[in-house]
Write an enzyme that holds these catalytic residues in place. Structure first.
Site, PDB file in Angstrom:
ATOM      1  N   ALA A 298       0.826  -1.210   0.000  1.00 14.19           N
ATOM      2  CA  ALA A 298       0.000   0.000   0.000  1.00 14.19           C
ATOM      3  C   ALA A 298       0.862   1.264   0.000  1.00 14.19           C
ATOM      4  O   ALA A 298       0.415   2.320  -0.399  1.00 14.19           O
ATOM      5  CB  ALA A 298      -0.895   0.004   1.230  1.00 14.19           C
ATOM      6  N   LYS A 299       2.107   1.141   0.456  1.00 13.13           N
ATOM      7  CA  LYS A 299       3.067   2.254   0.496  1.00 13.13           C
ATOM      8  C   LYS A 299       2.440   3.503   1.091  1.00 13.13           C
ATOM      9  O   LYS A 299       2.602   4.607   0.588  1.00 13.13           O
ATOM     10  CB  LYS A 299       3.646   2.510  -0.893  1.00 13.13           C
TER      11      LYS A 299
END
Lengths: 274, 274
Positions: free
Chosen positions: B92-93
């Site tokens: 998802a960073k």
């Protein structure tokens, strides 16, 4: 929305206020919790109360994601409800490699993809050019790149000076300015100290800044206007909790707080616009 | 999942393969597009074909978000379908300030919140400590922090040397190691050059590395094993497109490609585990 339209709206409303829709089920007034879609009902009340004072709305995507698919539905409905002449910011702080960045761009910019049609998105710079460029290819859409944030952790890396004594946030700004013009690229600048505000305006004279950290997070609105306003105004100053959670009667309290900030901004537009 | 359970699974399957579920409606075989939930149907086929060879699955969240609420539903169903003993990574960073980071942590770690229950999440370090810590408070959950990525843009900032000649990715690793133990903290390390692999293992001898960039992105699996394996193995090597889009008959082609990588990993576990 392009910058001429944004500036026109600022001039008409005498405001550069962005209202942050950090709408949290556990914090909204009790009466909304009985609604079928409590978050959307609350956002409607906030938008009704503030749209004459605000030029932008900024839903923080985390608050919607945390509710799963129904959170995304509340977000879609909220986006449809925001008047079309108001600038919208997906505060998503995404950042990934090329083909994934393209997916994130579709998510927030392409209504045929996810049902959302934001004017802009906040993006993290750590992965560099190819993580930012896919967002810059959309016509009349904006990247708002994290540069100098307002949290304590901003000191961990953003202030680190490189061999040539340039702090990382400055390198991020100068590098990103070669990727996109001030017509597509804004920066997130935490409003905390006047010397930093002067410095970032020197680095990027023509870019818009999205300034969080006024209000609940403690920055001074007058300092922001005094040190960072340019001839195009060049500022969107955000307030979230200070407006949306100002009281239990949202229609009254949100309007009151937004109006207070708008009136202050009205004065600063006379005083500090260069 | 804790590290002992992860290492045990690696030893049992003789594999440290992570399969990236970057499932894209425009790329999956035609037959799945007739299903009610094409992405979930495709993911089921991939999981059925690869779960004996893979120790981890990594959905890249962008691909699900881009489809709006129904994408999140496909993601929920996929998570429920993955066997419980397999490690899961929300790629998802994310990265935001404290109260927002907490919302992101709830999204991916707290099934009562969004319906998702990942073992780990990838996080961007730009905003520093208070953007990472909320994820570290969850028991048996992991932060996988971006350190040295595999894309071209990694050179823009990650390689920048500071006054003390330390490149940013190294500063990120050394600083983050004071925030959380190797029981909660992994790093994303792009598999491109052997000298970097040796260097990062020297910096973080005990942390797991999530290594993308093998396969379609071009790194050598043997180099990764040779230069970065530690006594706990300490590696999860990801392949996405090379496995999931290997052919039109997903059950056969994904199994074949995953098995090929697992057999290579089997040899390297004998050869390079210190």
């Amino acid at each position: 929305m392009n910058s001429a339209e944004l500036v026109k709206q600022i001039e008409q409303k005498r405001s550069f206020l962005c209202v942050g829709l950090d709408s949290d089920l556990s914090l909204i007034p009790r009466k909304f919790r009985q609604e079928k879609d409590p978050i959307f009902a609350f956002n409607q009340a906030v938008i009704d109360a503030t749209h004459t004072y605000a030029v932008a709305y900024k839903p923080n995507i985390a608050f919607y994601e945390a509710m799963g698919p129904r959170g995304w539905e509340s977000l879609q409905k909220t986006m449809e409800y925001i008047p079309k002449d108001i600038f919208t910011i997906a505060d998503a702080k995404r950042g990934d490699i090329g083909n994934t960045a393209l997916k994130y761009a579709q998510t927030f910019f392409d209504p045929a993809s996810s049902g959302l049609n934001f004017d802009s998105i906040t993006v993290a710079p750590y992965m560099g050019r190819d993580s930012v460029e896919p967002f810059l290819t959309y016509h009349d859409k904006w990247v708002i790149l994290l540069a100098l944030t307002s949290n304590v952790g901003s000191h961990d890396f953003q202030m680190t000076k490189s061999e040539d004594y340039m702090p990382l946030y400055e390198r991020v700004m100068r590098t990103a300015m070669s990727w996109g013009s001030p017509e597509h690229l804004m920066f997130v600048i935490g409003a905390t100290r006047s010397d930093f505000l002067q410095k970032v305006r020197e680095i990027a004279p023509d870019n818009f800044f999205l300034v969080p950290g006024v209000g609940a997070q403690g920055g001074s609105l007058e300092d922001v206007a005094k040190y960072a306003m340019n001839s195009n105004v060049g500022l969107l100053v955000n307030s979230s909790r200070g407006i949306i959670y100002a009281g239990d009667d949202t229609s009254v309290s949100a309007a009151r707080e937004a109006k207070k900030i708008q009136e202050e901004m009205d004065r600063y537009l006379d005083e500090y616009r260069k």
